[in-house]
Write a protein that holds these residues in place. Structure first.
Motif, short mmCIF file in Angstrom:
data_model
loop_
_atom_site.label_atom_id
_atom_site.label_comp_id
_atom_site.label_asym_id
_atom_site.label_seq_id
_atom_site.Cartn_x
_atom_site.Cartn_y
_atom_site.Cartn_z
N UNK A 5 30.36 69.59 28.91
CA UNK A 5 30.28 68.34 29.67
C UNK A 5 31.67 67.72 29.73
N UNK A 6 31.98 67.08 30.85
CA UNK A 6 33.27 66.40 30.98
C UNK A 6 33.08 65.01 31.55
N UNK A 7 34.03 64.14 31.23
CA UNK A 7 34.01 62.76 31.76
C UNK A 7 34.93 62.67 32.96
N UNK A 8 34.38 62.16 34.05
CA UNK A 8 35.13 61.98 35.30
C UNK A 8 34.99 60.52 35.71
N UNK A 9 36.07 59.90 36.14
CA UNK A 9 35.98 58.51 36.62
C UNK A 9 36.72 58.39 37.95
N UNK A 10 36.05 57.80 38.93
CA UNK A 10 36.73 57.43 40.18
C UNK A 10 37.34 56.06 39.93
N UNK A 39 28.39 52.63 37.92
CA UNK A 39 29.56 51.89 38.38
C UNK A 39 29.71 50.65 37.50
N UNK A 40 30.93 50.42 37.05
CA UNK A 40 31.19 49.24 36.23
C UNK A 40 32.65 48.84 36.39
N UNK A 41 32.94 47.56 36.13
CA UNK A 41 34.33 47.13 36.00
C UNK A 41 34.64 47.14 34.52
N UNK A 42 35.46 48.09 34.07
CA UNK A 42 35.66 48.23 32.62
C UNK A 42 36.50 47.08 32.05
N UNK A 43 36.20 46.70 30.81
CA UNK A 43 37.00 45.68 30.13
C UNK A 43 38.39 46.25 29.83
N UNK A 64 46.45 49.61 32.55
CA UNK A 64 45.29 48.85 32.04
C UNK A 64 44.91 47.77 33.05
N UNK A 65 45.90 47.05 33.58
CA UNK A 65 45.62 46.03 34.61
C UNK A 65 44.84 46.65 35.77
N UNK A 66 45.34 47.78 36.24
CA UNK A 66 44.75 48.41 37.42
C UNK A 66 43.32 48.91 37.15
N UNK A 67 43.14 49.66 36.07
CA UNK A 67 41.81 50.25 35.80
C UNK A 67 40.75 49.18 35.56
N UNK A 68 41.18 48.02 35.03
CA UNK A 68 40.19 46.97 34.74
C UNK A 68 40.08 45.96 35.88
N UNK A 69 40.72 46.27 37.02
CA UNK A 69 40.79 45.29 38.12
C UNK A 69 39.56 45.27 39.01
N UNK A 70 38.70 46.27 38.91
CA UNK A 70 37.54 46.34 39.80
C UNK A 70 36.65 47.51 39.45
N UNK A 71 35.65 47.75 40.29
CA UNK A 71 34.67 48.78 39.96
C UNK A 71 35.27 50.18 39.83
N UNK A 126 34.59 64.81 24.75
CA UNK A 126 33.58 64.27 23.83
C UNK A 126 33.88 62.80 23.52
N UNK A 127 35.15 62.50 23.27
CA UNK A 127 35.55 61.12 22.96
C UNK A 127 35.27 60.20 24.15
N UNK A 128 35.65 60.61 25.34
CA UNK A 128 35.53 59.75 26.52
C UNK A 128 34.06 59.57 26.93
N UNK A 129 33.25 60.61 26.83
CA UNK A 129 31.82 60.47 27.15
C UNK A 129 31.20 59.45 26.20
N UNK A 130 31.53 59.54 24.91
CA UNK A 130 30.98 58.60 23.92
C UNK A 130 31.48 57.18 24.12
N UNK A 131 32.71 57.06 24.65
CA UNK A 131 33.29 55.74 24.88
C UNK A 131 32.62 55.04 26.06
N UNK A 132 32.33 55.77 27.10
CA UNK A 132 31.85 55.17 28.36
C UNK A 132 30.33 55.17 28.49
N UNK A 133 29.64 56.06 27.79
CA UNK A 133 28.19 56.20 27.97
C UNK A 133 27.44 56.14 26.65
N UNK A 134 26.24 55.54 26.71
CA UNK A 134 25.25 55.65 25.64
C UNK A 134 24.52 56.99 25.83
N UNK A 135 24.04 57.57 24.74
CA UNK A 135 23.33 58.85 24.85
C UNK A 135 22.15 58.76 25.81
N UNK A 136 21.45 57.61 25.80
CA UNK A 136 20.25 57.45 26.64
C UNK A 136 20.59 57.37 28.13
#
Ligand code: ADP
Length: 151
Positions: A5-10, A39-43, A64-71, A126-136
């Protein structure tokens, strides 16, 4: 080849430019399996953790400014060898050096607006999936056409 499994973010530029469908379609058509999508606006703190390895780099604050600026559209994709294959689909970090046919090669011109992120190794995935998603939030499922993609 192991199933991974891999973590991908647009990134916000990809969402704002209306590239979500185009990018999802490339992963779907390739034959990988979508197991998580939101879809989320990350902190700022989420982005700082995600890009912690770049903390000392001069571009870190702007990143950091850019990634947290919007969805952002956060995804987990599954498949044999998906971590390395996704990096190939995405293309080089600098879009002007990314091969035509790759997402960055086809859709971007600037390193700070390179549309998409993909994990670079099994440990970071593994780290990024756990950071962005809950197992459920992740689904285990079998696509109806599975037997037509893999032996
Ligand atoms: P990748 O996203 O291809 O894994 P890196 O991990 O090296 O690349 O960098 C993470 C992100 O940081 C890049 O996708 C890009 O958005 C940003 N970045 C990297 N280098 C620079 C730079 N020199 N100037 C501005 N942004 C950069």
């Amino acid at each position: 080849m192991a199933t991974e499994r891999t973590f991908i973010a647009i990134k916000p530029d990809g969402v704002q430019r209306g590239l979500v469908g185009e990018i999802l379609g490339r992963f779907e058509r390739k034959g990988f399996k979508l197991v998580g999508l939101k879809q989320l606006t990350p902190s700022r703190s989420l982005v700082e953790e995600h890009y912690g390895v770049h903390r000392e780099r001069p571009f870190f604050a702007g990143l950091v400014d850019f990634l947290s600026s919007g969805p952002v559209v956060a995804m987990v994709w599954e498949g044999d060898g998906v971590i390395a294959s996704a990096r190939k689909l995405i293309g080089a970090t600098k879009p002007l050096e990314a091969e035509p046919g790759t997402i960055r090669g086809d859709l971007a011109v600037n390193i700070g607006r390179n549309v998409i992120h993909g994990s670079d190794a099994a440990e970071t995935a593994e780290f990024e999936i756990g950071l962005w998603f809950q197992a459920a939030e992740l689904s285990s499922w079998t696509p109806a056409d599975q037997g037509w993609r893999t032996e």
